[in-house]
Design a protein around this motif. Structure first.
Motif, mmCIF file in Angstrom:
data_model
loop_
_atom_site.group_PDB
_atom_site.id
_atom_site.type_symbol
_atom_site.label_atom_id
_atom_site.label_comp_id
_atom_site.label_asym_id
_atom_site.label_seq_id
_atom_site.Cartn_x
_atom_site.Cartn_y
_atom_site.Cartn_z
ATOM 1 N N SER A 39 0.856 -1.174 0.000
ATOM 2 C CA SER A 39 0.000 0.000 0.000
ATOM 3 C C SER A 39 0.899 1.233 0.000
ATOM 4 C CB SER A 39 -0.879 -0.020 1.240
ATOM 5 O OG SER A 39 -1.759 1.054 1.186
ATOM 6 N N ASN A 40 0.539 2.214 -0.836
ATOM 7 C CA ASN A 40 1.332 3.439 -0.915
ATOM 8 C C ASN A 40 2.557 3.318 -1.836
ATOM 9 O OD1 ASN A 40 0.804 5.997 0.137
ATOM 10 N ND2 ASN A 40 2.710 5.939 1.319
ATOM 11 N N SER A 41 2.710 2.168 -2.499
ATOM 12 C CA SER A 41 3.878 2.014 -3.368
ATOM 13 C C SER A 41 3.708 2.774 -4.685
ATOM 14 C CB SER A 41 4.159 0.526 -3.638
ATOM 15 O OG SER A 41 3.043 -0.082 -4.254
ATOM 16 N N GLY A 42 2.479 3.197 -4.983
ATOM 17 C CA GLY A 42 2.269 4.018 -6.175
ATOM 18 C C GLY A 42 1.545 3.320 -7.317
ATOM 19 N N LYS A 43 0.764 2.270 -7.007
ATOM 20 C CA LYS A 43 0.069 1.511 -8.050
ATOM 21 C C LYS A 43 -0.941 2.376 -8.814
ATOM 22 C CE LYS A 43 -1.275 -1.538 -5.010
ATOM 23 N NZ LYS A 43 -0.516 -0.955 -3.876
ATOM 24 N N SER A 44 -1.805 3.057 -8.065
ATOM 25 C CA SER A 44 -2.840 3.863 -8.728
ATOM 26 C C SER A 44 -2.217 5.034 -9.475
ATOM 27 C CB SER A 44 -3.848 4.383 -7.692
ATOM 28 O OG SER A 44 -4.413 3.312 -6.992
ATOM 29 N N SER A 45 -1.198 5.637 -8.883
ATOM 30 C CA SER A 45 -0.532 6.768 -9.540
ATOM 31 C C SER A 45 0.142 6.320 -10.827
ATOM 32 C CB SER A 45 0.516 7.379 -8.611
ATOM 33 O OG SER A 45 -0.058 7.718 -7.376
ATOM 34 N N LYS A 155 8.568 6.167 -7.733
ATOM 35 C CA LYS A 155 8.932 7.438 -7.081
ATOM 36 C C LYS A 155 10.392 7.804 -7.362
ATOM 37 C CE LYS A 155 5.465 6.320 -3.579
ATOM 38 N NZ LYS A 155 4.922 6.551 -2.237
ATOM 39 N N ASP A 157 11.619 10.080 -8.949
ATOM 40 C CA ASP A 157 11.896 11.521 -8.841
ATOM 41 C C ASP A 157 12.465 11.916 -7.479
ATOM 42 O OD1 ASP A 157 9.232 12.457 -7.199
ATOM 43 O OD2 ASP A 157 8.743 10.888 -8.637
ATOM 44 N N LYS A 158 12.338 11.033 -6.498
ATOM 45 C CA LYS A 158 12.821 11.332 -5.147
ATOM 46 C C LYS A 158 14.345 11.242 -5.027
ATOM 47 C CE LYS A 158 8.786 11.557 -2.772
ATOM 48 N NZ LYS A 158 8.386 12.733 -1.974
ATOM 49 N N ALA A 186 5.615 8.731 -11.343
ATOM 50 C CA ALA A 186 4.284 9.203 -11.714
ATOM 51 C C ALA A 186 4.268 10.729 -11.762
ATOM 52 C CB ALA A 186 3.252 8.692 -10.716
HETATM 53 N N1 LIG Z 1 6.965 11.926 -5.601
HETATM 54 C C1 LIG Z 1 6.202 10.936 -6.016
HETATM 55 N N2 LIG Z 1 5.138 10.546 -5.275
HETATM 56 C C2 LIG Z 1 4.392 9.509 -5.726
HETATM 57 C C3 LIG Z 1 4.705 8.811 -6.926
HETATM 58 N N3 LIG Z 1 3.791 7.811 -7.094
HETATM 59 C C4 LIG Z 1 2.963 7.887 -6.050
HETATM 60 N N4 LIG Z 1 3.301 8.898 -5.214
HETATM 61 C C5 LIG Z 1 2.608 9.269 -3.961
HETATM 62 O O1 LIG Z 1 2.565 8.140 -3.095
HETATM 63 C C6 LIG Z 1 1.309 8.041 -2.430
HETATM 64 C C7 LIG Z 1 0.665 6.688 -2.704
HETATM 65 O O2 LIG Z 1 0.360 6.557 -4.082
HETATM 66 P P1 LIG Z 1 -0.806 5.594 -4.610
HETATM 67 O O3 LIG Z 1 -0.717 5.627 -6.089
HETATM 68 O O4 LIG Z 1 -2.108 5.945 -4.000
HETATM 69 O O5 LIG Z 1 -0.322 4.189 -4.015
HETATM 70 P P2 LIG Z 1 -1.063 2.764 -4.109
HETATM 71 O O6 LIG Z 1 -0.001 1.750 -4.296
HETATM 72 O O7 LIG Z 1 -2.126 2.804 -5.139
HETATM 73 O O8 LIG Z 1 -1.695 2.592 -2.655
HETATM 74 P P3 LIG Z 1 -2.928 1.614 -2.221
HETATM 75 O O9 LIG Z 1 -4.061 1.877 -3.154
HETATM 76 O O10 LIG Z 1 -3.195 2.004 -0.821
HETATM 77 O O11 LIG Z 1 -2.433 0.216 -2.300
HETATM 78 C C8 LIG Z 1 0.494 9.230 -2.936
HETATM 79 O O12 LIG Z 1 0.609 10.277 -1.998
HETATM 80 C C9 LIG Z 1 1.157 9.609 -4.244
HETATM 81 O O13 LIG Z 1 1.007 10.960 -4.562
HETATM 82 C C10 LIG Z 1 5.834 9.270 -7.688
HETATM 83 O O14 LIG Z 1 6.194 8.733 -8.748
HETATM 84 N N5 LIG Z 1 6.534 10.322 -7.181
#
Ligand SMILES: Nc1nc2c(ncn2[C@@H]2O[C@H](COP(=O)(O)OP(=O)(O)OP(=O)(O)O)[C@@H](O)[C@H]2O)c(=O)[nH]1
Ligand SMILES: [Mg+2]
Length: 206
Positions: A39-45, A155, A157-158, A186
């Motif tokens: 969770s939070n790894s950036g799947k949806s983004s 991520k 860009d970090k 993303a």
């Molecule tokens: N700087 C940066 N932040 C990112 C990137 N991708 C995602 N984030 C941030 O990371 C957080 C989680 O991103 P999500 O895409 O919601 O992650 P997820 O894997 O879909 O999370 P779940 O749906 O909970 O499993 C958000 O605050 C995004 O804005 C990226 O490439 N760069």
């Protein structure tokens, strides 16, 4: 890099279904991409940036859908065959109760074991983090089930470029990956073209 070289947004991208169990999975198409990761790894983004359409974020961000497998139907052009992206529920909540973890395992297991031809799994992890037991188990799981997969370090860009290559080497070694991880941001869209061509290649492979 010139703007015109970039792949334009997907011609169509539609939310199909949120599945809680095998019975709700849609009939497979010719190709399918599975998004796996903490969770939070950036799947949806990644998905939103990948298809270049913001409208899907709302659907996948809907509360209550996050513990389900969300299927999206994507077509790059009017002429190209559509494929599915399956956005799997994230894992790794520190305070998750045991039955929630078990529920995740059961759902993901039923998805991975299902006969879905020509599938590519993308295992996402934050480029700054070290692989944990969950990533190691998932890699083993995918290998055992003979599901083709790529690791995507998100991520990007970090970090600056020298830190990035160090991290990629560590992740590849830790997880004993045959190929270096792909890299994605993303935020900037970096890695999008490489990812698209990796997927297109796999889509045409069967
Ligand atoms: N700087 C940066 N932040 C990112 C990137 N991708 C995602 N984030 C941030 O990371 C957080 C989680 O991103 P999500 O895409 O919601 O992650 P997820 O894997 O879909 O999370 P779940 O749906 O909970 O499993 C958000 O605050 C995004 O804005 C990226 O490439 N760069
Ligand atoms: Mg998500």
């Amino acid at each position: 890099m010139s703007q015109t070289k970039d792949t334009p947004p997907a011609y169509s991208a539609d939310f199909v279904v949120s599945a809680a169990a095998f019975k709700q999975f849609p009939e497979p198409l010719d190709f399918e991409v599975a998004l796996l990761g903490r969770s939070n790894s950036g799947k949806s983004s990644l998905l939103n940036r990948f298809i270049g359409r913001k409208s899907l974020a709302r659907v996948s961000g809907t509360p209550g859908r996050t513990r389900l497998i969300n299927f999206f139907k994507i077509a790059w052009t009017k002429e190209e065959a559509p494929f599915y992206v399956a956005d799997l529920p994230g894992y790794g909540f520190a305070a998750a109760p045991k039955d929630m973890v078990a529920g995740w395992q059961e759902l993901v297991n039923s998805y991975l074991k299902a006969k879905r031809p020509n599938r590519l799994a993308l295992l996402l992890m934050d480029i700054r983090r070290d692989p944990q037991i969950e990533e190691k188990n998932l890699v083993q799981w995918l290998k055992d089930l003979a599901i083709d997969f790529r690791l995507v370090a998100t991520k990007a860009d970090k970090l600056n470029s020298s830190a990035r290559s160090k991290r990629l080497k560590i992740i590849q070694k830790d997880l004993q990956l045959p190929e270096p991880p792909l890299m994605f941001s993303a935020l900037s869209g970096e890695g999008r073209e490489v990812l698209i061509s990796a997927l297109r290649q796999k889509a045409q492979s069967d």
